[in-house]
Design a protein around this motif. Structure first.
Motif, PDB file in Angstrom:
ATOM      1  N   LEU A   1       0.847  -1.200   0.000  1.00 37.87           N
ATOM      2  CA  LEU A   1       0.000   0.000   0.000  1.00 37.87           C
ATOM      3  C   LEU A   1       0.879   1.246   0.000  1.00 37.87           C
ATOM      4  N   LEU A   2       0.360   2.314  -0.581  1.00 38.61           N
ATOM      5  CA  LEU A   2       1.015   3.617  -0.493  1.00 38.61           C
ATOM      6  C   LEU A   2       0.941   4.088   0.960  1.00 38.61           C
ATOM      7  N   GLY A   3       2.041   4.653   1.472  1.00 39.13           N
ATOM      8  CA  GLY A   3       2.054   5.123   2.857  1.00 39.13           C
ATOM      9  C   GLY A   3       2.496   6.570   2.977  1.00 39.13           C
ATOM     10  N   ASP A   4       3.022   6.924   4.147  1.00 42.09           N
ATOM     11  CA  ASP A   4       3.606   8.237   4.419  1.00 42.09           C
ATOM     12  C   ASP A   4       2.617   9.374   4.175  1.00 42.09           C
ATOM     13  N   GLU A   5       3.021  10.399   3.445  1.00 39.50           N
ATOM     14  CA  GLU A   5       2.188  11.577   3.211  1.00 39.50           C
ATOM     15  C   GLU A   5       2.413  12.086   1.794  1.00 39.50           C
ATOM     16  N   ILE A   6       1.486  12.906   1.325  1.00 36.01           N
ATOM     17  CA  ILE A   6       1.666  13.602   0.041  1.00 36.01           C
ATOM     18  C   ILE A   6       1.345  15.053   0.329  1.00 36.01           C
ATOM     19  N   SER A   7       2.361  15.886   0.385  1.00 34.89           N
ATOM     20  CA  SER A   7       2.183  17.254   0.882  1.00 34.89           C
ATOM     21  C   SER A   7       3.266  18.161   0.289  1.00 34.89           C
ATOM     22  N   PRO A   8       3.215  19.439   0.593  1.00 41.26           N
ATOM     23  CA  PRO A   8       4.296  20.323   0.104  1.00 41.26           C
ATOM     24  C   PRO A   8       5.664  19.991   0.718  1.00 41.26           C
TER      25      PRO A   8
END
Ligand code: UDP
Length: 233
Positions: free
Chosen positions: A187-194
Motif C-alpha cells: 500500500l502507499l504510505g507516508d504523506e503527500i504534501s508540500p
C-alpha cells in the motif's frame, strides 16, 4: 487516555491504537532539510499537511490507488493502516529540479520528455543514496516484481495527481512516495504534501512547497495554505 508513542520521525509521530492493525499519525510543525542539518518550524504545517495528504489519499482512493489512509481524525491526526515500510523512496519527476538538475546538468524548470522514476535507499546514515534495481535486489529490499509494481504505481499516481493539479493551475514538478506492506499487500504510505512534493504555480512557476524553507525564500506557511485552498477550490 494517552496512547503509546511507537515512533517519532522528523515531521510526524506515530501512536498506537487499540486496534493492532491501525496507528495514528500526528503531523508536527517541525521542518528539516538537508538530512536534518537545517531545522525549523513552519507554523500550522502539521494542520495543512494532514489536510492536504488526506485530500490526496481520498482522491487516489477514488481512482483505484489504495493507501494506508483510513480517515482524518482531527486537525493534526490521521488514522492509517499499520505498514511494514519498504526501505525505498520512490521519486517521480516531470520537470528537472533539485538533485536531478545537479545529476544531469539540466537547468531547473526544463520539462522532461517523459516522467522519470527513481529509487532511493531509505537510510539516514547513508544520506538516502540513489539506487537501482540491482542494488535493491542485493540489499533484499524488494523483489523484482515488487520493484516493477512500485515503478508502475509511481507513474499511475503521477498521472492522477498531475491531471488533478493542472485543473488547479499547479504544476507537479516532482514528488516522493513511500510504500509498505499490510498483510502482504503493498500500500502507499507516508504523506503527500508540500513537504514531499514540488508544486509550482502554472502561470508564474512560483514555488508553493518546502523549497521555500530549504532555500530561505520566505512565505512558507502562506504557500502551504495556498496549496490547500486551491485543492479545495
Ligand atoms: N523528497 C522528499 N524527501 C527526501 C528527499 C526528497 O520528500 O528525503 C522529495 C522532494 O521534496 C522533491 C522530490 O522528492 O519533491 C525530489 O527531491 P530531490 O531528489 O530533488 O531532492 P533535493 O535535492 O531537493 O533534496
Amino acid at each position: 487516555m494517552t496512547s503509546k508513542l511507537l515512533y517519532e520521525g522528523k515531521a510526524k509521530q506515530i501512536f498506537e491504537t487499540e486496534h493492532p492493525y491501525e496507528v495514528l499519525v500526528y503531523f508536527k510543525d517541525d521542518a528539516t532539510a538537508f538530512d536534518g542539518q537545517k531545522k525549523g518550524q513552519i507554523h500550522s504545517k502539521g494542520i495543512l499537511n494532514n489536510a492536504i495528504s488526506s485530500f490526496f489519499f481520498e482522491l487516489l482512493d477514488s481512482r483505484g490507488v489504495s493507501s494506508h489512509y483510513v480517515k482524518k481524525v482531527d486537525e493534526r491526526t490521521m488514522l492509517v493502516k499499520k505498514l511494514k515500510i519498504i526501505q525505498i523512496e520512490v521519486v517521480v519527476r516531470n520537470i528537472a529540479a533539485g538533485s536531478l538538475s545537479q545529476r544531469l546538468g539540466w537547468p531547473e524548470g526544463r520539462v522532461l520528455p517523459r516522467p522519470v522514476v527513481e529509487f532511493y535507499y531509505k537510510d539516514d546514515a547513508l544520506g538516502d543514496p540513489l539506487i537501482n534495481e540491482s542494488h535493491i535486489d542485493v540489499l533484499g529490499l524488494a523483489s523484482p516484481e515488487e520493484v516493477r509494481y512500485l515503478f508502475e504505481q509511481g507513474l499511475k499516481i503521477n498521472s492522477i495527481l498531475t491531471g488533478y493539479l493542472q485543473t488547479k493551475k499547479v504544476k507537479l514538478v516532482d514528488f516522493k512516495l513511500e510504500f509498505g506492506k499490510s498483510d502482504q499487500v503493498i500500500l502507499l504510505g507516508d504523506e503527500i504534501s508540500p513537504d514531499t512534493c514540488r508544486f509550482w504555480d502554472s502561470d508564474t512557476n512560483r514555488k508553493l512547497d518546502k523549497d521555500l524553507f530549504r532555500r530561505d525564500l520566505g512565505g512558507v506557511e502562506e504557500a502551504y495554505q495556498e496549496i490547500y485552498d486551491r485543492l479545495k477550490s
